[in-house]
Structure formats: structure tokens, C-alpha cells
Write a protein that holds these residues in place. Structure first.
Motif, PDB file in Angstrom:
ATOM      1  N   GLU A 203       0.856  -1.189   0.000  1.00 43.76           N
ATOM      2  CA  GLU A 203       0.000   0.000   0.000  1.00 43.76           C
ATOM      3  C   GLU A 203       0.897   1.246   0.000  1.00 43.76           C
ATOM      4  OE1 GLU A 203      -3.166   1.071  -0.134  1.00 43.76           O
ATOM      5  OE2 GLU A 203      -2.466   3.074   0.438  1.00 43.76           O
ATOM      6  N   SER A 204       0.566   2.205  -0.857  1.00 46.24           N
ATOM      7  CA  SER A 204       1.424   3.403  -0.936  1.00 46.24           C
ATOM      8  C   SER A 204       1.174   4.352   0.235  1.00 46.24           C
ATOM      9  CB  SER A 204       1.176   4.139  -2.256  1.00 46.24           C
ATOM     10  OG  SER A 204      -0.175   4.514  -2.326  1.00 46.24           O
ATOM     11  N   GLY A 205      -0.030   4.334   0.804  1.00 44.19           N
ATOM     12  CA  GLY A 205      -0.357   5.244   1.913  1.00 44.19           C
ATOM     13  C   GLY A 205       0.051   4.674   3.262  1.00 44.19           C
ATOM     14  N   PRO A 206      -0.279   5.427   4.336  1.00 48.10           N
ATOM     15  CA  PRO A 206       0.151   4.986   5.666  1.00 48.10           C
ATOM     16  C   PRO A 206      -0.646   3.822   6.235  1.00 48.10           C
ATOM     17  CG  PRO A 206      -0.995   7.119   5.766  1.00 48.10           C
ATOM     18  CD  PRO A 206      -0.884   6.758   4.332  1.00 48.10           C
ATOM     19  N   THR A 207      -1.812   3.523   5.677  1.00 45.25           N
ATOM     20  CA  THR A 207      -2.610   2.419   6.218  1.00 45.25           C
ATOM     21  C   THR A 207      -3.442   1.751   5.129  1.00 45.25           C
ATOM     22  OG1 THR A 207      -4.360   1.850   7.793  1.00 45.25           O
ATOM     23  CG2 THR A 207      -4.494   4.041   6.855  1.00 45.25           C
ATOM     24  N   ILE A 208      -3.824   0.501   5.385  1.00 40.79           N
ATOM     25  CA  ILE A 208      -4.759  -0.163   4.458  1.00 40.79           C
ATOM     26  C   ILE A 208      -6.170   0.329   4.777  1.00 40.79           C
ATOM     27  CG2 ILE A 208      -3.340  -2.220   4.092  1.00 40.79           C
ATOM     28  CD1 ILE A 208      -5.367  -3.642   6.092  1.00 40.79           C
ATOM     29  N   LEU A 209      -7.079   0.146   3.875  1.00 41.09           N
ATOM     30  CA  LEU A 209      -8.514   0.458   4.059  1.00 41.09           C
ATOM     31  C   LEU A 209      -8.733   1.860   4.649  1.00 41.09           C
ATOM     32  CD1 LEU A 209      -9.783  -2.969   5.490  1.00 41.09           C
ATOM     33  CD2 LEU A 209      -9.971  -2.149   3.145  1.00 41.09           C
ATOM     34  N   LYS A 210      -8.059   2.837   4.089  1.00 37.82           N
ATOM     35  CA  LYS A 210      -8.111   4.181   4.722  1.00 37.82           C
ATOM     36  C   LYS A 210      -9.511   4.801   4.694  1.00 37.82           C
ATOM     37  CE  LYS A 210      -6.312   6.855   0.791  1.00 37.82           C
ATOM     38  NZ  LYS A 210      -5.747   5.787  -0.062  1.00 37.82           N
ATOM     39  N   THR A 214     -12.609   2.520  11.642  1.00 36.16           N
ATOM     40  CA  THR A 214     -11.437   1.958  12.341  1.00 36.16           C
ATOM     41  C   THR A 214     -11.673   0.499  12.749  1.00 36.16           C
ATOM     42  OG1 THR A 214     -11.237   4.156  13.235  1.00 36.16           O
ATOM     43  CG2 THR A 214      -9.805   2.511  14.204  1.00 36.16           C
ATOM     44  N   GLY A 215     -12.874   0.193  13.231  1.00 35.55           N
ATOM     45  CA  GLY A 215     -13.169  -1.165  13.693  1.00 35.55           C
ATOM     46  C   GLY A 215     -13.003  -2.179  12.573  1.00 35.55           C
ATOM     47  N   LEU A 216     -13.476  -1.817  11.405  1.00 39.03           N
ATOM     48  CA  LEU A 216     -13.401  -2.715  10.252  1.00 39.03           C
ATOM     49  C   LEU A 216     -11.935  -2.889   9.826  1.00 39.03           C
ATOM     50  CD1 LEU A 216     -15.183  -4.333   8.415  1.00 39.03           C
ATOM     51  CD2 LEU A 216     -15.516  -2.341   6.976  1.00 39.03           C
ATOM     52  N   GLN A 221      -6.924  -6.076   9.640  1.00 37.74           N
ATOM     53  CA  GLN A 221      -5.494  -6.232   9.984  1.00 37.74           C
ATOM     54  C   GLN A 221      -5.275  -7.541  10.738  1.00 37.74           C
ATOM     55  OE1 GLN A 221      -5.313  -2.404  11.804  1.00 37.74           O
ATOM     56  NE2 GLN A 221      -4.115  -1.487  10.143  1.00 37.74           N
ATOM     57  N   ARG A 222      -6.211  -7.873  11.638  1.00 45.50           N
ATOM     58  CA  ARG A 222      -6.059  -9.124  12.396  1.00 45.50           C
ATOM     59  C   ARG A 222      -6.209 -10.334  11.469  1.00 45.50           C
ATOM     60  NH1 ARG A 222      -8.763  -6.440  16.803  1.00 45.50           N
ATOM     61  NH2 ARG A 222     -10.766  -7.328  16.233  1.00 45.50           N
ATOM     62  N   ALA A 223      -7.161 -10.254  10.546  1.00 46.51           N
ATOM     63  CA  ALA A 223      -7.383 -11.384   9.619  1.00 46.51           C
ATOM     64  C   ALA A 223      -6.147 -11.598   8.745  1.00 46.51           C
ATOM     65  CB  ALA A 223      -8.605 -11.119   8.754  1.00 46.51           C
ATOM     66  N   LEU A 224      -5.526 -10.506   8.297  1.00 47.46           N
ATOM     67  CA  LEU A 224      -4.321 -10.626   7.464  1.00 47.46           C
ATOM     68  C   LEU A 224      -3.179 -11.215   8.290  1.00 47.46           C
ATOM     69  CD1 LEU A 224      -4.469  -7.173   5.594  1.00 47.46           C
ATOM     70  CD2 LEU A 224      -5.054  -9.413   4.647  1.00 47.46           C
ATOM     71  N   ALA A 225      -3.060 -10.756   9.548  1.00 50.48           N
ATOM     72  CA  ALA A 225      -1.972 -11.244  10.417  1.00 50.48           C
ATOM     73  C   ALA A 225      -2.147 -12.749  10.680  1.00 50.48           C
ATOM     74  CB  ALA A 225      -1.966 -10.462  11.718  1.00 50.48           C
ATOM     75  N   ARG A 226      -3.397 -13.182  10.930  1.00 52.61           N
ATOM     76  CA  ARG A 226      -3.655 -14.627  11.165  1.00 52.61           C
ATOM     77  C   ARG A 226      -3.202 -15.463   9.980  1.00 52.61           C
ATOM     78  NH1 ARG A 226      -8.506 -13.103  13.287  1.00 52.61           N
ATOM     79  NH2 ARG A 226      -9.674 -13.562  11.394  1.00 52.61           N
ATOM     80  N   ARG A 227      -3.302 -14.890   8.807  1.00 57.62           N
ATOM     81  CA  ARG A 227      -2.919 -15.629   7.591  1.00 57.62           C
ATOM     82  C   ARG A 227      -1.455 -15.382   7.230  1.00 57.62           C
ATOM     83  NH1 ARG A 227      -8.128 -14.562   7.651  1.00 57.62           N
ATOM     84  NH2 ARG A 227      -9.559 -16.146   6.834  1.00 57.62           N
ATOM     85  N   GLY A 368     -22.334   2.292  12.914  1.00 55.60           N
ATOM     86  CA  GLY A 368     -21.538   2.279  14.139  1.00 55.60           C
ATOM     87  C   GLY A 368     -21.293   0.897  14.718  1.00 55.60           C
ATOM     88  N   ILE A 369     -21.933  -0.132  14.167  1.00 52.89           N
ATOM     89  CA  ILE A 369     -21.732  -1.492  14.707  1.00 52.89           C
ATOM     90  C   ILE A 369     -20.755  -2.258  13.817  1.00 52.89           C
ATOM     91  CG2 ILE A 369     -22.881  -3.724  15.169  1.00 52.89           C
ATOM     92  CD1 ILE A 369     -25.391  -1.984  15.766  1.00 52.89           C
ATOM     93  N   THR A 370     -19.766  -2.903  14.464  1.00 58.60           N
ATOM     94  CA  THR A 370     -18.787  -3.685  13.700  1.00 58.60           C
ATOM     95  C   THR A 370     -18.964  -5.148  14.060  1.00 58.60           C
ATOM     96  OG1 THR A 370     -17.265  -1.842  13.949  1.00 58.60           O
ATOM     97  CG2 THR A 370     -16.316  -3.897  13.165  1.00 58.60           C
ATOM     98  N   LEU A 371     -18.912  -6.000  13.058  1.00 66.67           N
ATOM     99  CA  LEU A 371     -19.079  -7.443  13.276  1.00 66.67           C
ATOM    100  C   LEU A 371     -18.021  -8.168  12.445  1.00 66.67           C
ATOM    101  CD1 LEU A 371     -21.267  -9.255  14.656  1.00 66.67           C
ATOM    102  CD2 LEU A 371     -22.390  -9.381  12.434  1.00 66.67           C
ATOM    103  N   GLY A 372     -17.459  -9.239  13.024  1.00 65.63           N
ATOM    104  CA  GLY A 372     -16.442  -9.983  12.269  1.00 65.63           C
ATOM    105  C   GLY A 372     -16.712 -11.474  12.311  1.00 65.63           C
ATOM    106  N   GLY A 373     -15.851 -12.251  11.628  1.00 63.64           N
ATOM    107  CA  GLY A 373     -15.909 -13.710  11.704  1.00 63.64           C
ATOM    108  C   GLY A 373     -17.016 -14.343  10.888  1.00 63.64           C
ATOM    109  N   ARG A 374     -17.417 -15.568  11.319  1.00 64.96           N
ATOM    110  CA  ARG A 374     -18.375 -16.359  10.548  1.00 64.96           C
ATOM    111  C   ARG A 374     -19.749 -15.688  10.465  1.00 64.96           C
ATOM    112  NH1 ARG A 374     -18.536 -21.142   8.168  1.00 64.96           N
ATOM    113  NH2 ARG A 374     -16.398 -21.620   8.757  1.00 64.96           N
ATOM    114  N   LEU A 375     -20.158 -15.056  11.581  1.00 65.01           N
ATOM    115  CA  LEU A 375     -21.470 -14.402  11.578  1.00 65.01           C
ATOM    116  C   LEU A 375     -21.495 -13.269  10.550  1.00 65.01           C
ATOM    117  CD1 LEU A 375     -24.228 -14.434  12.881  1.00 65.01           C
ATOM    118  CD2 LEU A 375     -23.369 -12.854  14.626  1.00 65.01           C
TER     119      LEU A 375
END
Ligand SMILES: Cc1cc2nc3c(=O)[nH]c(=O)nc-3n(C[C@H](O)[C@H](O)[C@H](O)COP(=O)(O)OP(=O)(O)OC[C@H]3O[C@@H](n4cnc5c(N)ncnc54)[C@H](O)[C@@H]3O)c2cc1C
Length: 414
Positions: A203-210, A214-216, A221-227, A368-375
Motif C-alpha cells: 500500500e502506498s499510503g500509511p494504512t490499508i482500508l483508509k 477503524t473497527g473494520l 489487519q487481524r485477519a491478514l496477520a492470522r494468515r 456504528g456497529i462492527t461485526l467480524g468472523g463467521r457471523l
């Protein structure tokens, strides 16, 4: 073509609505028009060169075989069956606003009463040496087929290797672009290749998914790190070859290996097909709040090729979400105009963002609600099935999703 007009007003009795582009903007406008009884006698022509509509948000699932092509790329003939839409499988090559005509690449000239233009966006050309020749893009069905072939070749070549002679080295794969598309590709390619690949996301900028909440971003970032996907930010790609990439970070340059390079950066609106119309700096057509072209009451533009503004002049994003909301408004405004009524302004409502983060994994953010994983993955799939064109197609895809889930439960004795 001779038009018949009513005596009370200047509306043609049987108006011809011509729609250029059968994506989220154009196809959905044509389908939404079916809701209006008084338009049943109108002629609706959809000009679209491709044979299949493409539900782009779920293209990533083709990489991992989670979805089949027919699910996300139904044919136009199946989608418009039983409607009043007549589909011309060709490209529009010229639009003459003064004469109210569209000329197709087959040389036919159609006269319209109302025109809708939603010809979308295309990859932006870049002048980085080697990108054109060696990096794969991921925007069309053909792109996804090409990528699948490459991935399968890589898997096959590894299975022929003798692990005693060649201790297995992971294949270097690089994805350029840390926006939604790059992140989604990284998750799926990683889950498909497993530990056979070492994936780097650049990524050319300072962060991915700019552009995302933030929650998303954190979920991603966690999903990428796990992989074990390496993320390089503030990094520019300066050269691409068949097997390497040259990267620049500050004043330092380095060459890294890359057996497969994916390009997930930058699009531009497709050009207007006629005499100049007012455009913004990015090349999108300027619209009124009603989505009519600034200069012409009977022409609507929407989707990625249009500059669509909200109540406070804020731009609507270039997304499928914005395009199909706009399609609903364009259809309602066409229905109004054909009855001599005034069109209403379009108000884009941002319902949220959803991204896939791998097989059975996703992130979503809504109000305003963030959800991750299988759900989140299940919710994403459900929402997208509901967003697919036509009830008939939604039911077909939902049935397969349901039978797949039942098989999964049976196989795992749940
Ligand atoms: C891989 C990928 C993933 C995406 N994921 C998401 C997501 O998760 N969520 C989201 O909201 N958005 C997503 N998008 C963006 C979304 O696809 C676009 O914003 C949306 O398709 C724009 O709709 P449109 O009608 O303007 O253009 P398109 O849907 O691109 O449709 C344009 C159509 O016009 C046709 N056309 C082009 N030129 C001509 C011509 N001269 N004559 C006739 N027809 C023509 C094209 O063949 C095409 O069918 C994604 C895009 C990609 C590529």
C-alpha cells in the motif's frame, strides 16, 4: 422514428427509454422500471455488450470455489425474461444529445425519448514499467478466470515437485493496493493457497482500508496477520517483471520475488460517447440532484461514471451500493417525467461496508456497529443474495446456499 404525443402534454404515449450499460446502475434501473404500471407500454432498450451481468462484490468467492459463476454472473437473457426490457448485445459507440440518438457499434441508430447512461469505470492506465505485461487485474469475469488458471497452475506445479529434492519454499505472491479489493483478494488467495504461498500486500499510503471505519480496519489487519500476510505500507512499486517487483520505501529501493502479482489500484470513469458534457476533474459527468444531466432534462447519468452529489454537496461513493440506490431514484424520476410530474432529488444513504476476509470470514460495519468472523460472513452473504437482481435469481442462489449449509451441518453431525 415518428413519435405519437398525447394532446394534453408533450409526453410521448409510448416513450422509448434507452439505457446504456447493464451494470448496477443500468440493469437495476431497467428492472426497477418494471414496477411502474404506466410504463408497461413503454419501450425499454438495454444496450450492453457482455452476455452476463457481474455481481462484483462477490467475485472473490470464485477464487475459492465458494460460489459458482452462474450465481454471481447470471446471463442477461435469464434476468430480463418475462420483463418489458429488450436487450441489445452490443456497445453504444456514439450518443447525439441534440438528435436524441444512440449509435451502436453494429452501426444501428436508435432514437430515444429518455436516455440513461451508466457505462461504469475501467482500470486506470499506469506508467509503471511491467505492470501492463505482468500484473493481473481483477475487475471482470475474464480476470477471475485468468487468476484461477494461474492459481491452479501454481498448485499443480507444486504437487509435481519432489519435497525431498526441493524442500518446499512458499510461492511469493504480491497484491498491490491496500483498498478493499486488495485486502479481499489477499484473504481469498491466502485461503486458497494456504501455506504454499507467502503473500505480501503493498500500500502506498500509511494504512490499508483508509476509507473504512477503524473497527473494520482492525478486523482486517487481524485477519491478514492470522494468515501471515505481510503488509507493507508507504511503499511504492516502481517496476514489475515476470518474477520480481521493485519497491521504494523512502529513499531505499529493493527487489523482491513475486511469482504472481495482482494489481488492485485505480479506476477511471469510461469516457462519454459524444459531444462534451460538463465533467468533474476525474472525468465523471456532472449531474443535478435528480441525476439528470446538467444540460438535458431527458438524460440521466448514474454509477461510477457520474458525479452524484448529496444534499450538502457531498459526493456519493463509486460503489455498487450507491449505483443501485441511484437506479431506484432514476426509475422513479423517469416514471414521474413520463407522467408530466417533476423529478425528485436523490439522497444517498450509506448503509455500511462489508468485506470478505477469507473463507467463512468477513468484516462488516453498519451504523456504528462492527461485526467480524463467521457471523459477519453469513450476514454478508445473506445481504448480497438479497441485493442480487430479480427475485427469481435471488431464490436460486439462496436455495444453493441453504442446501450447502445443510450439507455442512450433516457432514459435521451438528
Ligand atoms: C472486484 C470488485 C469488487 C467490488 N466490490 C464492491 C463491493 O463490495 N461493494 C460495492 O458497493 N461496490 C463494489 N465494487 C464497485 C462496483 O462494482 C461499482 O461501483 C459498480 O459496478 C458501479 O456500477 P455502474 O453501473 O456504474 O458500472 P458497472 O456495474 O461497471 O456497469 C457498467 C456496464 O456498462 C457496460 N458498458 C461499458 N461501456 C459500454 C458501452 N459503450 N455501451 C454499452 N455498455 C457499456 C459494461 O459492460 C458494464 O456492464 C466492486 C468492484 C469490483 C471491480
Amino acid at each position: 422514428m415518428i413519435q405519437t404525443f398525447t394532446t394534453q402534454n408533450t409526453q410521448p404515449i409510448r416513450p422509448h427509454i434507452c439505457i446504456v450499460g447493464g451494470g448496477f446502475g443500468g440493469l437495476y434501473t431497467a428492472l426497477y422500471l418494471q414496477k411502474y404500471r404506466h410504463l408497461r407500454r413503454s419501450r425499454i432498450t438495454l444496450i450492453e455488450p457482455k452476455e452476463r451481468f457481474l455481481f462484483t462484490p462477490m467475485m472473490y468467492e470464485l477464487i475459492t470455489n465458494e460460489l459458482k459463476e452462474w450465481e454471481i454472473a447470471p446471463t442477461y437473457s435469464s434476468l430480463i425474461a418475462g420483463t418489458s426490457i429488450s436487450w441489445q448485445q452490443t456497445s453504444a459507440s456514439a450518443i447525439d444529445l441534440a438528435r436524441q440518438t444512440v449509435t451502436t457499434s453494429q452501426g444501428e441508430t436508435l432514437t430515444y425519448d429518455y436516455l440513461v447512461v451508466a457505462n461504469g469505470a475501467e482500470s486506470r492506465p499506469v506508467n509503471i514499467p511491467g505492470v501492463q505485461e505482468h500484473a493481473l487485474t481483477f475487475r471482470s469475469l475474464e480476470d477471475s478466470q485468468r487468476l484461477k488458471v494461474r492459481l491452479d497452475q501454481m498448485v499443480r506445479s507444486l504437487s509435481f515437485e519432489n519435497p525431498l529434492k526441493n524442500p518446499r519454499m512458499p510461492i511469493p505472491v504480491t497484491i498491490i493496493g491496500g483498498g478493499a479489493s486488495g485486502v479481499e483478494l489477499a484473504g481469498k488467495v491466502s485461503d486458497y493457497l494456504g501455506d504454499r504461498a507467502q503473500i505480501t500486500l503493498i500500500e502506498s499510503g500509511p494504512t490499508i482500508l483508509k476509507a473504512f471505519a477503524t473497527g473494520l480496519r482492525r478486523l482486517a489487519q487481524r485477519a491478514l496477520a492470522r494468515r501471515k500476510i505481510s503488509v507493507l505500507t508507504e511503499t511504492l512499486v516502481t517496476n514489475v517483471t515476470a518474477k520480481t517487483l521493485t519497491l521504494r520505501q523512502g529513499n531505499t529501493e529493493q527487489v523482491i520475488p513475486s511469482q504472481l502479482t495482482l494489481w488492485a489500484v485505480g479506476t477511471q470513469p469510461r469516457p462519454w460517447l459524444g459531444e462534451g458534457v460538463p465533467e468533474n476533474d476525474y472525468g465523471q459527468r456532472l449531474t443535478r440532484r435528480s441525476l439528470q444531466l446538467i444540460s438535458h432534462d431527458n438524460v440521466f447519468v448514474l454509477g461510477d461514471s457520474a458525479d452524484v452529489r448529496g444534499r450538502h454537496h457531498q459526493p456519493a461513493p463509486n460503489t455498487a451500493q450507491a449505483a443501485f440506490q441511484a437506479a431506484n431514484r432514476v426509475a422513479a424520476n423517469l416514471a414521474a417525467l413520463t407522467q408530466g410530474k417533476s423529478p425528485k432529488p436523490f439522497n444517498y444513504l450509506h448503509l455500511g461496508d462489508m468485506i470478505t476476509l477469507g473463507i467463512g470470514d468477513a468484516g462488516l460495519w453498519s451504523f456504528g456497529i462492527t461485526l467480524g468472523g463467521r457471523l459477519a460472513a453469513l450476514s454478508r452473504r445473506g445481504v448480497y443474495i438479497f441485493r442480487m437482481p430479480t427475485r427469481r435469481h435471488q431464490v436460486k442462489v439462496a436455495r444453493r446456499a441453504l442446501s450447502e449449509s445443510l450439507n455442512f451441518l450433516k457432514a459435521n453431525s451438528i
